[in-house]
Design a protein around this motif. Structure first.
Motif, mmCIF file in Angstrom:
data_model
loop_
_atom_site.group_PDB
_atom_site.id
_atom_site.type_symbol
_atom_site.label_atom_id
_atom_site.label_comp_id
_atom_site.label_asym_id
_atom_site.label_seq_id
_atom_site.Cartn_x
_atom_site.Cartn_y
_atom_site.Cartn_z
ATOM 1 N N LEU A 1 -31.817 31.109 31.302
ATOM 2 C CA LEU A 1 -32.716 30.345 32.171
ATOM 3 C C LEU A 1 -32.192 28.933 32.404
ATOM 4 O O LEU A 1 -32.328 28.383 33.493
ATOM 5 C CB LEU A 1 -34.102 30.211 31.515
ATOM 6 N N THR A 2 -31.603 28.336 31.357
ATOM 7 C CA THR A 2 -31.262 26.913 31.376
ATOM 8 C C THR A 2 -29.971 26.635 32.136
ATOM 9 O O THR A 2 -29.885 25.644 32.871
ATOM 10 C CB THR A 2 -31.168 26.374 29.935
ATOM 11 N N ASP A 3 -28.965 27.481 31.942
ATOM 12 C CA ASP A 3 -27.692 27.266 32.649
ATOM 13 C C ASP A 3 -27.072 28.612 33.007
ATOM 14 O O ASP A 3 -26.087 29.035 32.398
ATOM 15 C CB ASP A 3 -26.743 26.420 31.797
ATOM 16 N N GLN B 1 -36.725 30.208 37.265
ATOM 17 C CA GLN B 1 -37.500 29.180 37.974
ATOM 18 C C GLN B 1 -36.764 27.853 37.851
ATOM 19 O O GLN B 1 -35.810 27.731 37.095
ATOM 20 C CB GLN B 1 -38.886 28.995 37.325
ATOM 21 N N GLN B 2 -37.265 26.863 38.614
ATOM 22 C CA GLN B 2 -36.767 25.506 38.454
ATOM 23 C C GLN B 2 -37.784 24.672 37.691
ATOM 24 O O GLN B 2 -38.990 24.783 37.922
ATOM 25 C CB GLN B 2 -36.512 24.865 39.817
ATOM 26 N N GLY B 3 -37.285 23.832 36.776
ATOM 27 C CA GLY B 3 -38.176 22.984 35.985
ATOM 28 C C GLY B 3 -37.555 21.609 35.794
ATOM 29 O O GLY B 3 -36.466 21.353 36.296
ATOM 30 N N PRO B 4 -38.219 20.708 35.112
ATOM 31 C CA PRO B 4 -39.509 20.899 34.447
ATOM 32 C C PRO B 4 -40.705 20.703 35.376
ATOM 33 O O PRO B 4 -40.685 19.820 36.217
ATOM 34 C CB PRO B 4 -39.506 19.795 33.378
ATOM 35 N N VAL C 1 -39.248 26.340 27.936
ATOM 36 C CA VAL C 1 -38.033 25.982 28.676
ATOM 37 C C VAL C 1 -38.414 25.298 29.989
ATOM 38 O O VAL C 1 -37.847 24.260 30.336
ATOM 39 C CB VAL C 1 -37.178 27.237 28.955
ATOM 40 N N LEU C 2 -39.378 25.848 30.718
ATOM 41 C CA LEU C 2 -39.598 25.414 32.101
ATOM 42 C C LEU C 2 -40.763 24.469 32.320
ATOM 43 O O LEU C 2 -40.714 23.644 33.229
ATOM 44 C CB LEU C 2 -39.752 26.641 33.001
#
Lengths: 205, 201
Positions: free
Chosen positions: B71-73, B101-104, B148-149
């Motif tokens: 999810l992160t990279d 998804q895109q976060g934060p 994470v998000l």
């Protein structure tokens, strides 16, 4: 197998916004008492006074990861040379502001203000957010910290180029990457295991 | 999902390995000038993946780590490294496909920050995968997605949902550390990868 009992604090005075004031932190899981900690758990606190903190007593449930986390944290922020402490703290404050960790932001905004002697600039970061106007060097540091904090990670060569333009060398950029990355660890623990309260009191970490 | 622990080829330093930092490289010299940082980052990795503390299976740790990293990279060497350690990469890919998804993002409970909140879609494991994973691991993956998000959505009831699936306090601490540590390790690796590619001075 029965799960943990989660505490829902009812009569807290909660902060209303991001602040540089001292805040306390209240856990949502009742940690071990200081007396209940084993020798290994006390050792994992690294600094014995941390037994007063409900946050660290809770993390002491897994002492090996707590000890590594704490020793990495101390060195990332206190090691000699490289990026000035004020700017490591600025990165921590910017990441915390971006992720939305009011407690972490209060601690590290206060440190950034103290070491940089720029309380108004730090307050603008808290009030207006990571897009707030700053001087060129602080803008570059905040922008790089935010790019590394976004999910998916957006950090790229353009951020390194801008950091070099404002005078950071490779060791300083490495210190910045470590400081910003670390707060993506710290924010998630502080946010998800408890919450901030006003006033500071003696229960903060 | 508690398959037998994967046989781990020891890597002296996972971050160096995934970034491709070799002994004597400029970034190697810089990292080794901060030995407490470098050694304790690896010690943290070892603490999370080298032992089944609190009865949490290594295979389950690798699945959650690979989910956080993916999810992160996505597409990074560090995400691939974690994916290579999962017992069912196809399952991981299905989870990530629906979870990206895109976060934060997230909402604040602080009164004056209400307008700054960004509500979004809480992710849930699809029914088919839920059956494969079981309720407890499903709860950890859904908690990982939130953390994470949209970590600023943290509330007691979010933690209570994780606890209700049967995890006790020490297990929740270990899972929280694992999700948070991988959020750090992936960003550290991402930062170093850019730096290493930029021709250090």
């Amino acid at each position: 197998m029965s799960g943990a009992e989660v505490i829902e604090p009812t009569d807290l005075t909660r902060p209303e916004a991001f602040t540089q004031e001292s805040l306390g932190w209240v856990p949502w899981l009742e940690p071990a008492t200081a007396e209940e900690l084993t020798d290994r758990q006390v050792e994992s606190l690294v600094q014995p006074a941390r037994a007063n903190s409900p946050y660290f007593r809770l993390l002491a449930d897994d002492p090996d990861i707590l000890e590594a986390r704490t020793r990495a944290d101390l060195d990332i922020f206190h090691s000699k040379g490289g990026l000035p402490r004020a700017e490591r703290e600025l990165a921590a404050a910017a990441v915390s502001r971006h992720n939305g960790c009011v407690f972490c932001a209060s601690v590290h905004a206060r440190f950034a203000s103290h070491y940089a002697k720029r309380e108004a600039d730090v307050q603008r970061l808290l009030d207006e957010g990571v897009q707030a106007e700053q001087d060129e060097r602080w803008s570059a540091i905040i922008e790089a910290s935010v790019a590394l904090t976004d999910t998916p990670v957006r950090f790229g060569p353009e951020h390194v180029a801008r950091l070099r333009q404002v005078g950071l060398d490779d060791t300083e950029i490495t210190d910045l990457v470590q400081s910003a990355a670390f707060f993506n660890w710290a924010n998630r623990l502080m946010l998800s295991l408890g919450e901030p309260e006003v006033p500071a009191g003696e229960r903060g970490w | 999902m508690s398959a037998a622990p994967l046989i781990e080829t020891p890597v002296e330093d996972v971050v160096d390995h995934v970034v491709g930092i070799a002994p004597g490289d400029r970034l190697d010299t810089i990292r080794r000038a901060r030995p407490d940082t470098r050694n304790n980052i690896q010690a943290a990795h070892r603490a999370l993946f080298g032992a089944e503390t609190h009865g949490i299976a290594i295979a389950d740790r690798h699945l959650v780590a690979s989910f956080v990293a993916g999810l992160t990279d996505p597409g990074s060497a560090v995400a691939q490294w974690h994916r290579d350690r999962t017992t069912d990469p196809a399952l991981l890919d299905r989870l990530l496909e629906s979870a990206a998804q895109q976060g934060p993002w997230g909402t604040y409970r602080e009164a004056k920050l209400a307008a700054a909140g960004l509500p979004g879609q809480w992710w849930q494991v699809a029914e088919e995968e839920r059956e494969l994973l079981g309720e407890r691991l499903t709860a950890v993956l859904e908690h990982a997605h939130f953390l994470v998000l949209h970590p600023r959505d943290a509330r007691p009831k979010v933690l209570a949902t994780l606890a209700a699936s049967g995890w006790d306090r020490p297990q929740i601490v270990t899972w929280s550390q694992l999700i948070s540590f991988i959020s750090f390790q992936v960003r550290l690796s991402a930062g170093f990868t850019v730096l290493a590619g930029e021709g250090l001075r």
